[in-house]
Design a protein around this motif. Structure first.
Motif, PDB file in Angstrom:
ATOM      1  N   VAL A  41      33.605  27.777   9.810  1.00  0.00           N
ATOM      2  CA  VAL A  41      32.350  28.203  10.432  1.00  0.00           C
ATOM      3  C   VAL A  41      32.734  29.093  11.604  1.00  0.00           C
ATOM      4  N   THR A  42      32.276  30.356  11.577  1.00  0.00           N
ATOM      5  CA  THR A  42      32.608  31.301  12.632  1.00  0.00           C
ATOM      6  C   THR A  42      31.337  31.777  13.315  1.00  0.00           C
ATOM      7  N   PRO A  43      31.175  31.481  14.611  1.00  0.00           N
ATOM      8  CA  PRO A  43      30.016  32.000  15.338  1.00  0.00           C
ATOM      9  C   PRO A  43      30.146  33.517  15.488  1.00  0.00           C
ATOM     10  N   LYS A 111      36.962  30.051  16.385  1.00  0.00           N
ATOM     11  CA  LYS A 111      36.398  30.891  17.444  1.00  0.00           C
ATOM     12  C   LYS A 111      36.314  32.340  16.992  1.00  0.00           C
ATOM     13  N   ALA A 112      35.341  33.062  17.536  1.00  0.00           N
ATOM     14  CA  ALA A 112      35.211  34.494  17.285  1.00  0.00           C
ATOM     15  C   ALA A 112      35.711  35.242  18.502  1.00  0.00           C
ATOM     16  N   ASP A 113      36.318  36.392  18.253  1.00  0.00           N
ATOM     17  CA  ASP A 113      36.760  37.265  19.336  1.00  0.00           C
ATOM     18  C   ASP A 113      35.511  37.961  19.873  1.00  0.00           C
ATOM     19  N   ASP A 114      35.215  37.796  21.167  1.00  0.00           N
ATOM     20  CA  ASP A 114      33.968  38.294  21.739  1.00  0.00           C
ATOM     21  C   ASP A 114      33.782  39.806  21.586  1.00  0.00           C
ATOM     22  N   SER A 115      34.854  40.568  21.616  1.00  0.00           N
ATOM     23  CA  SER A 115      34.702  42.025  21.581  1.00  0.00           C
ATOM     24  C   SER A 115      34.450  42.560  20.174  1.00  0.00           C
ATOM     25  N   THR A 116      35.019  41.919  19.155  1.00  0.00           N
ATOM     26  CA  THR A 116      34.908  42.480  17.811  1.00  0.00           C
ATOM     27  C   THR A 116      34.149  41.586  16.840  1.00  0.00           C
ATOM     28  N   GLY A 117      33.983  40.313  17.180  1.00  0.00           N
ATOM     29  CA  GLY A 117      33.319  39.400  16.260  1.00  0.00           C
ATOM     30  C   GLY A 117      34.232  38.928  15.141  1.00  0.00           C
TER      31      GLY A 117
END
Length: 185
Positions: A41-43, A111-117
């Motif tokens: 599950v990736t936000p 976790k998702a990388d905030d800058s790229t998703g």
């Protein structure tokens, strides 16, 4: 007393042989790869939804969020991907038929990388599959022409960033192997 001891030994031997035959029947053969199923599950970067991805499943499957169960569309390779808006729940993939492996698989949050998703989780299976697919594509491209390096065609294919990075490494290696040997290097 002698007769009682003999019966006890025979009973024990029979019980252990049944137990062992069941264990042997359930164990995979030597050298056989044990398939696995996984779910992540990736936000998304802005936190409004989650993407749920799975691989290694046999159809039919259902997705359960603790309150509802919905059918999943599992492709021929055993993969699925859905977007849901319930962000803070535990997702589980459920088998529909009793004879399916992996009766239930709990989805793991990455976790998702905030800058790229993109996901920061690492999946070695994506690396292996991506590298192998890229290597074959690179060798094929090199056999046709050493003038243009291969690039992935991402249209219509749902793969992780790890897969595509590994694909490019594999493609470069396969391409270089063919073209360097052709050029004497």
């Amino acid at each position: 007393m002698h007769r009682h001891t003999r019966r006890s030994m025979i009973t024990a031997l029979l019980a252990s042989s049944f137990a062992l035959s069941g264990a042997v029947a359930l164990a995979p053969s030597a050298g056989a790869a044990v398939p696995t199923a996984s779910c992540t599950v990736t936000p998304n970067a802005n936190g409004t939804s989650v993407t749920i991805r799975g691989e290694g499943f046999t159809a039919p499957r259902n997705l359960n969020d603790g309150e509802s169960t919905v059918p999943l569309s599992v492709d021929a390779n055993g993969n699925f991907q859905v977007t849901r808006f319930q962000k803070n729940v535990d997702y589980t993939v459920l088998a529909v038929n009793e004879d399916q492996n992996f009766t239930f698989v709990n989805c793991k949050v990455v976790k998702a990388d905030d800058s790229t998703g993109t996901t920061t989780g690492h999946n070695p299976r994506d690396d292996r599959r991506g590298y192998g697919d890229g290597y074959r594509a690179g060798r094929s491209a090199g056999q046709k022409s050493c003038d243009e390096t291969p690039t992935p065609d991402k249209s219509g294919q749902q793969h992780s960033d790890a897969y595509w990075k590994a694909w490019q490494r594999g493609a470069d290696a396969g391409f270089n192997q063919i073209c360097n040997s052709r050029n004497g290097g």
